[in-house]
Enzyme design. Sequence first.
Site, PDB file in Angstrom:
ATOM      1  NE  ARG A  23       4.842   2.471  -0.855  1.00 14.17           N
ATOM      2  CZ  ARG A  23       3.853   1.996  -1.610  1.00 14.17           C
ATOM      3  NH1 ARG A  23       3.094   0.989  -1.160  1.00 14.17           N
ATOM      4  NH2 ARG A  23       3.596   2.525  -2.792  1.00 14.17           N
ATOM      5  CE  LYS A  79       3.638   5.950  -0.493  1.00 11.11           C
ATOM      6  NZ  LYS A  79       4.354   6.827  -1.462  1.00 11.11           N
ATOM      7  NE  ARG A 104       8.196   0.446  -2.930  1.00 10.18           N
ATOM      8  CZ  ARG A 104       6.991  -0.077  -3.197  1.00 10.18           C
ATOM      9  NH1 ARG A 104       6.702  -1.301  -2.785  1.00 10.18           N
ATOM     10  NH2 ARG A 104       6.087   0.598  -3.879  1.00 10.18           N
ATOM     11  CE1 TYR A 149      12.760   0.844  -8.139  1.00  9.01           C
ATOM     12  CE2 TYR A 149      10.446   1.027  -8.714  1.00  9.01           C
ATOM     13  CZ  TYR A 149      11.466   1.159  -7.797  1.00  9.01           C
ATOM     14  OH  TYR A 149      11.183   1.608  -6.536  1.00  9.01           O
TER      15      TYR A 149
END
Length: 305
Positions: free
Chosen positions: A151, A175, A254, A286
């Site tokens: 990220r 995160k 990303r 994805y």
Amino acid sequence: MNRVNLEQGYRLFLEYLQFEKHASVHTIDSYKGDLEQFIAFLKKEGVDNWGKVSHLLIRTFLSSLVAASASRSTLARKVSCLRSLYVFLMREGYVDTNPARNLSLPKKERRTPKFLYIEEAKRLVEAPALDTPLGVRDRALLETLYASGIRVSECVGLNLGDVDLRLGTALVYGKGSKERYVLLGKKACESLRLYLERARPALVEKRPDQTHPSAALFVNYRGGRLSARSVRRIVDKYIGQVAAHLSISPHVLRHTFATHMLDEGADLRVVQELLGHVNLSSTQMYTHTTKERLARVYADTHPRA
């Protein structure tokens, strides 16, 4: 029972998110805006205490957002925010009922993530000229984002000691302050090595306070840590040079990383680990495939192709 007014509960909840939950800056900022909007609504309704909020009042608030054409993802985040808030308030004894308990969470629109095709990604990462320190930095930045899939917040948070060019790895803090190692490809390592040898020293020399050298891997033109906003401007600049018709964010690199990995046969759980996703479902978005891959698989496997 210990009671708190709207502002006190708001402040205590944000402190809980930051110091106990270790939520990301993005989550805290989003929840802060959500709660400020909800508090403004409650004050118009004459409510000054979290214990006076009813389930019906929350539904009225959400209905007003629907009427204002709020997206499903926005509504889902606000529901999640209010759920978390009342779990905290109940745990601390500030309220004795939870009006957010039975709130339904709107389903998010399932969007196919934007990504660049291989040639587009190649043109983008090779767009920065290498005749200036900033150009060398930009090449290393774009190569790192594409090679690792990290990220933007993780990228700008990297320090010098987090990167091992000999092993081709980087330690990132994702995160919830979770650590993970990501891989850097050959091209990214070459670009980073050039940046560290030629460009970064020239940029750091411009730092006003030389007694406290920056530990940041990626620095701005004054030698300070590069910001996420600056990364957006950098990506926009080079997208404008190579594909002005594309409207993308740095996060697309990303998406592109994950798409290209899966298209070339990478295991889904490996990609999950590299991306730092907690749930496999986050990675499964994805698994769309490009027309080129479909055509190639068909040509390689169908006996009458």
